[in-house]
Design a protein around this motif. Structure first.
Motif, PDB file in Angstrom:
ATOM      1  N   ILE A 159       4.187 -11.289 -26.231  1.00  0.00           N
ATOM      2  CA  ILE A 159       3.370 -10.120 -26.593  1.00  0.00           C
ATOM      3  C   ILE A 159       2.468 -10.456 -27.788  1.00  0.00           C
ATOM      4  O   ILE A 159       1.284 -10.128 -27.822  1.00  0.00           O
ATOM      5  CB  ILE A 159       4.270  -8.899 -26.887  1.00  0.00           C
ATOM      6  CG1 ILE A 159       4.929  -8.461 -25.579  1.00  0.00           C
ATOM      7  CG2 ILE A 159       3.479  -7.756 -27.506  1.00  0.00           C
ATOM      8  CD1 ILE A 159       5.812  -7.249 -25.678  1.00  0.00           C
ATOM      9  N   LEU A 160       3.036 -11.176 -28.751  1.00  0.00           N
ATOM     10  CA  LEU A 160       2.254 -11.589 -29.922  1.00  0.00           C
ATOM     11  C   LEU A 160       1.134 -12.542 -29.503  1.00  0.00           C
ATOM     12  O   LEU A 160      -0.022 -12.416 -29.929  1.00  0.00           O
ATOM     13  CB  LEU A 160       3.179 -12.242 -30.959  1.00  0.00           C
ATOM     14  CG  LEU A 160       2.515 -12.838 -32.196  1.00  0.00           C
ATOM     15  CD1 LEU A 160       1.651 -11.805 -32.921  1.00  0.00           C
ATOM     16  CD2 LEU A 160       3.572 -13.387 -33.159  1.00  0.00           C
ATOM     17  N   ARG A 161       1.466 -13.482 -28.634  1.00  0.00           N
ATOM     18  CA  ARG A 161       0.446 -14.452 -28.188  1.00  0.00           C
ATOM     19  C   ARG A 161      -0.693 -13.736 -27.462  1.00  0.00           C
ATOM     20  O   ARG A 161      -1.863 -14.049 -27.654  1.00  0.00           O
ATOM     21  CB  ARG A 161       1.087 -15.522 -27.286  1.00  0.00           C
ATOM     22  CG  ARG A 161       1.921 -16.541 -28.076  1.00  0.00           C
ATOM     23  CD  ARG A 161       2.485 -17.632 -27.182  1.00  0.00           C
ATOM     24  NE  ARG A 161       3.202 -18.620 -27.972  1.00  0.00           N
ATOM     25  CZ  ARG A 161       2.622 -19.667 -28.585  1.00  0.00           C
ATOM     26  NH1 ARG A 161       1.316 -19.861 -28.481  1.00  0.00           N
ATOM     27  NH2 ARG A 161       3.337 -20.510 -29.293  1.00  0.00           N
ATOM     28  N   ALA A 166       2.611   3.603 -24.150  1.00  0.00           N
ATOM     29  CA  ALA A 166       2.734   2.795 -22.931  1.00  0.00           C
ATOM     30  C   ALA A 166       4.188   2.419 -22.667  1.00  0.00           C
ATOM     31  O   ALA A 166       4.981   2.304 -23.590  1.00  0.00           O
ATOM     32  CB  ALA A 166       1.905   1.529 -23.090  1.00  0.00           C
ATOM     33  N   SER A 167       4.501   2.252 -21.366  1.00  0.00           N
ATOM     34  CA  SER A 167       5.868   1.833 -21.055  1.00  0.00           C
ATOM     35  C   SER A 167       5.939   0.310 -21.014  1.00  0.00           C
ATOM     36  O   SER A 167       7.001  -0.275 -21.015  1.00  0.00           O
ATOM     37  CB  SER A 167       6.311   2.432 -19.727  1.00  0.00           C
ATOM     38  OG  SER A 167       5.376   2.087 -18.740  1.00  0.00           O
ATOM     39  N   GLN A 168       4.778  -0.334 -20.942  1.00  0.00           N
ATOM     40  CA  GLN A 168       4.753  -1.784 -21.095  1.00  0.00           C
ATOM     41  C   GLN A 168       3.511  -2.178 -21.881  1.00  0.00           C
ATOM     42  O   GLN A 168       2.605  -1.368 -22.051  1.00  0.00           O
ATOM     43  CB  GLN A 168       4.778  -2.473 -19.735  1.00  0.00           C
ATOM     44  CG  GLN A 168       3.678  -2.007 -18.812  1.00  0.00           C
ATOM     45  CD  GLN A 168       3.930  -2.470 -17.391  1.00  0.00           C
ATOM     46  OE1 GLN A 168       5.074  -2.570 -16.969  1.00  0.00           O
ATOM     47  NE2 GLN A 168       2.877  -2.768 -16.670  1.00  0.00           N
ATOM     48  N   ALA A 169       3.505  -3.419 -22.364  1.00  0.00           N
ATOM     49  CA  ALA A 169       2.407  -3.827 -23.240  1.00  0.00           C
ATOM     50  C   ALA A 169       1.083  -3.757 -22.480  1.00  0.00           C
ATOM     51  O   ALA A 169       1.025  -4.077 -21.295  1.00  0.00           O
ATOM     52  CB  ALA A 169       2.652  -5.246 -23.724  1.00  0.00           C
ATOM     53  N   LYS A 195       8.437   3.499 -35.315  1.00  0.00           N
ATOM     54  CA  LYS A 195       7.536   3.332 -34.160  1.00  0.00           C
ATOM     55  C   LYS A 195       8.238   2.514 -33.075  1.00  0.00           C
ATOM     56  O   LYS A 195       7.824   1.402 -32.768  1.00  0.00           O
ATOM     57  CB  LYS A 195       6.253   2.608 -34.583  1.00  0.00           C
ATOM     58  CG  LYS A 195       5.597   3.132 -35.853  1.00  0.00           C
ATOM     59  CD  LYS A 195       4.728   2.057 -36.500  1.00  0.00           C
ATOM     60  CE  LYS A 195       4.255   2.473 -37.879  1.00  0.00           C
ATOM     61  NZ  LYS A 195       4.357   1.422 -38.884  1.00  0.00           N
ATOM     62  N   PRO A 196       9.336   3.014 -32.487  1.00  0.00           N
ATOM     63  CA  PRO A 196      10.063   2.218 -31.496  1.00  0.00           C
ATOM     64  C   PRO A 196       9.284   2.084 -30.189  1.00  0.00           C
ATOM     65  O   PRO A 196       8.577   3.001 -29.785  1.00  0.00           O
ATOM     66  CB  PRO A 196      11.345   3.023 -31.274  1.00  0.00           C
ATOM     67  CG  PRO A 196      10.989   4.420 -31.633  1.00  0.00           C
ATOM     68  CD  PRO A 196       9.920   4.346 -32.676  1.00  0.00           C
ATOM     69  N   LEU A 197       9.380   0.932 -29.547  1.00  0.00           N
ATOM     70  CA  LEU A 197       8.741   0.708 -28.250  1.00  0.00           C
ATOM     71  C   LEU A 197       9.793   0.205 -27.288  1.00  0.00           C
ATOM     72  O   LEU A 197      10.478  -0.774 -27.585  1.00  0.00           O
ATOM     73  CB  LEU A 197       7.653  -0.370 -28.380  1.00  0.00           C
ATOM     74  CG  LEU A 197       6.397   0.016 -29.136  1.00  0.00           C
ATOM     75  CD1 LEU A 197       5.438  -1.154 -29.168  1.00  0.00           C
ATOM     76  CD2 LEU A 197       5.741   1.194 -28.452  1.00  0.00           C
ATOM     77  N   PRO A 198       9.888   0.853 -26.113  1.00  0.00           N
ATOM     78  CA  PRO A 198      10.976   0.489 -25.196  1.00  0.00           C
ATOM     79  C   PRO A 198      10.936  -0.982 -24.797  1.00  0.00           C
ATOM     80  O   PRO A 198      11.980  -1.603 -24.620  1.00  0.00           O
ATOM     81  CB  PRO A 198      10.744   1.398 -23.983  1.00  0.00           C
ATOM     82  CG  PRO A 198       9.424   2.059 -24.188  1.00  0.00           C
ATOM     83  CD  PRO A 198       9.074   1.965 -25.626  1.00  0.00           C
ATOM     84  N   PHE A 199       9.739  -1.577 -24.666  1.00  0.00           N
ATOM     85  CA  PHE A 199       9.697  -2.957 -24.191  1.00  0.00           C
ATOM     86  C   PHE A 199       9.872  -3.976 -25.311  1.00  0.00           C
ATOM     87  O   PHE A 199       9.881  -5.172 -25.074  1.00  0.00           O
ATOM     88  CB  PHE A 199       8.400  -3.233 -23.414  1.00  0.00           C
ATOM     89  CG  PHE A 199       7.154  -2.781 -24.121  1.00  0.00           C
ATOM     90  CD1 PHE A 199       6.683  -1.487 -23.950  1.00  0.00           C
ATOM     91  CD2 PHE A 199       6.456  -3.635 -24.942  1.00  0.00           C
ATOM     92  CE1 PHE A 199       5.527  -1.063 -24.599  1.00  0.00           C
ATOM     93  CE2 PHE A 199       5.301  -3.208 -25.587  1.00  0.00           C
ATOM     94  CZ  PHE A 199       4.845  -1.923 -25.424  1.00  0.00           C
ATOM     95  N   LEU A 200       9.980  -3.505 -26.558  1.00  0.00           N
ATOM     96  CA  LEU A 200      10.212  -4.445 -27.659  1.00  0.00           C
ATOM     97  C   LEU A 200      11.523  -4.176 -28.375  1.00  0.00           C
ATOM     98  O   LEU A 200      12.171  -5.087 -28.873  1.00  0.00           O
ATOM     99  CB  LEU A 200       9.080  -4.326 -28.684  1.00  0.00           C
ATOM    100  CG  LEU A 200       7.950  -5.326 -28.567  1.00  0.00           C
ATOM    101  CD1 LEU A 200       6.904  -5.053 -29.631  1.00  0.00           C
ATOM    102  CD2 LEU A 200       8.450  -6.748 -28.725  1.00  0.00           C
TER     103      LEU A 200
END
Ligand code: PEP
Ligand code: MG
Length: 557
Positions: free
Chosen positions: A359-361, A294-297, A330-335
């Motif tokens: 994101i965690l919440r 995904a590009s966002q969560a 495991k890189p994620l662009p939004f994080l």
């Protein structure tokens, strides 16, 4: 007898005659084309399209992970940047064959220079180039040999297109000279349970027709084996086959000590198979699958649906979900937007989530809602926790959302060394031996050149696990193992001897581990663990444990 070492994939052992994969096509000569650039371009375009369609077709036939890999390879073939590079060479008067060869080779060099996961994709690119060149020449693409009888396939590295459609009745085992533990050969061998040893550099010496033993558990290929070696290997293969068909019981030691055997899952769709193979619950649910493409969560609703699907497969059972472990491999662009020189030591796991707490919440909200809607016993844990303060932070936050059982993964030596303090605050610990080994031995787990360090049998890793086991015992809190180590049957016995209370693994490993645990009581497991701890390195720890385990069997006879 000669032993060739590499990285074993899985636990199997097999024997048989070698059949070598054909050598790659010779490099095309750099001669001027007799055709016009338009004619060359159109020949190449036809060949590339045909290769891409063939790869997609093979993917559709194979299904599963192989399909994704082959579709990615087909996209690679038609990558517009690569097409531009090929066209530029044709415009200079090169032949189509040479233009493809040269353009793909320069891309390959770039991937190899990056190293790690991308470096291991270089073999995929080579395979595409070979297929296109073969088509331009009107010759068959190099591929898997067919000697007319079952064989041990020896190759430089296998392309996904070859592994996807391997005839498993004919291929007894795979041996490659190149490729690390994350190469496609390794990934697909794991998925299809093919006995494999990758990165066995000296396997170039093996000749067609000679008999070898491929021992994936030890990462060794034995050339010129004795009759006794062959008989021993056959006994082991028979014991594995017997374990696979043994009745499925709950995990326990010979003296009845329960050791629940749980599944590592990365996708709710895999739950049914895990239940079929006897998983008593889930010890590690990797939630990254929802985020990685995904590009966002994903939204709370999307997450909740996925978690409900998973939890519904395990009514009344424990399911340990891990909150997102982004960063490093495991890189994620939004994080993980900032460039890091050394991402494995950077903002990954709980550190990254804390920096994007919303994101965690949201994830905790979705997990708590899914828990309320299902009958499973949900436990939630945080990855890459390295301090007592991070433990307090995560447990407090999880409680805020009504998570009843909140724990941490022990993947960093600092957490293992302070496990008593961590377990005073968390409800449980789960040891991720993949990262714990990487961080203890300072060896990147994705890098083939340091793969020999990535061995959880190392006594330094075992000592850290003992710290956590003892802290768990003292605090009366569960200590699970969820790294690959739990899937190695003898190491599983050692881990229980060190204080692990549950073991979680790829479902296909459950039968072997179940059978081996049943051969030893708790006192034996502790004695075998002591023998491994007393060794100086991983190889001698494994041998010491094997010898200690053999004495258990003798005293039982
Ligand atoms: C581990 O590090 O052992 C683990 C289980 O987590 P992952 O492999 O997903 O990093
Ligand atoms: Mg990990």
């Amino acid at each position: 007898m000669t032993e060739l070492r590499g990285v074993g994939i899985g636990l199997g052992v097999a024997q048989g005659p070698v059949a070598r994969m054909a050598e790659p096509l010779p490099a095309p000569a750099d001669t001027a084309s007799t055709l016009t650039p338009e004619e060359e371009r159109s020949r190449v375009a036809d060949a590339v399209a045909a290769v891409a369609r063939e790869l997609e077709q093979r993917g559709a036939q194979a299904g599963g992970a192989a399909q994704e890999v082959l579709e990615a390879q087909a996209m690679m073939a038609e990558d517009p940047t690569l097409t531009d590079e090929v066209d530029a060479r044709i415009a200079q008067g090169k032949t189509g064959e040479y233009a493809v060869f040269d353009a793909f080779a320069s891309f390959r060099d770039q991937l190899t220079a990056v190293g790690g996961y991308l470096g291991e994709r270089a073999a995929d690119l080579d395979d595409v180039a070979q297929r296109v060149i073969a088509r331009l020449r009107g010759v068959p693409a190099p591929g898997v040999p067919d000697p007319g009888h079952p064989f041990v396939l020896v190759a430089k590295d296998l392309a996904p297109a070859d592994t996807a459609l391997l005839d498993l009745d004919k291929v007894l085992a795979l041996v490659t000279t190149d490729g690390g533990p994350t190469s496609h050969t390794a990934i697909l061998a794991r998925e299809k349970s093919i006995v494999a040893v990758v990165g066995a550099v000296d396997a170039t010496r093996l000749r067609d027709g000679e008999t070898v033993i491929v021992d994936a558990a030890a990462g060794v290929v034995t050339a010129d084996p004795s009759t006794e070696d062959l008989a021993r290997a056959q006994n082991r293969a028979d014991a594995r086959a017997a374990a696979a068909s043994a009745p499925i019981t709950d995990g326990a030691l010979a003296d009845g000590t329960p050791v629940p055997l749980l599944a590592n899952l990365g996708d709710p769709d895999a739950a049914a198979e895990a239940v079929e193979l006897g998983a008593e619950g889930v010890g590690l649910f990797r939630t990254e699958f929802l985020f990685l493409s995904a590009s966002q969560a994903p939204t709370v609703e999307q997450q909740r649906e996925a978690y409900i699907k998973l939890l519904s497969a395990f009514p009344g059972r424990k399911v340990v979900a891990r909150v997102l472990d982004a960063g490093a491999d495991k890189p994620l662009p939004f994080l993980n937007d900032a460039h890091e020189e050394n991402p494995a030591l950077g903002l990954r796991g709980l550190r990254a989530l804390r920096a994007s707490e919303d994101i965690l919440r949201e994830q905790l909200t979705a997990l708590a809602e899914a828990d309320a809607a299902t009958e499973a016993d949900l436990w939630v844990m945080a990855p890459m926790v390295s301090t007592v303060e991070e433990t307090e932070y995560f447990v407090a936050l999880a409680r805020e959302y009504g998570i009843r059982t909140a724990g941490v993964m022990v993947e960093v030596p600092s957490s293992a060394l302070l496990a008593d303090r961590i377990l005073a605050r968390a409800d449980f610990a789960s040891i991720g031996t993949n990262d714990l080994t990487q961080y203890t031995l300072a060896a990147d787990r994705l890098l083939g050149s340091v793969a020999s360090f990535q061995d959880p049998w190392h006594p330094a890793v075992l000592r850290l696990i003992r710290e956590v086991g003892e802290a768990g015992r003292a605090a009366g809190k569960p200590v699970g193992i969820c790294g690959e180590a739990a899937a190695d049957p003898l190491l599983a016995v050692v881990l229980v001897g060190l204080g692990a209370t549950t073991l979680s693994m790829a479902p296909t490993a459950l039968a072997d581990v179940r059978a081996t645990l049943l051969q030893h009581g708790l006192e034996d497991a502790r004695r075998i663990a002591e023998a491994a701890l007393a060794a100086h390195d991983a190889a001698s720890a494994r041998i010491a444990a094997q010898e200690a385990a053999a004495t258990t069997k003798e005293t039982q006879q």
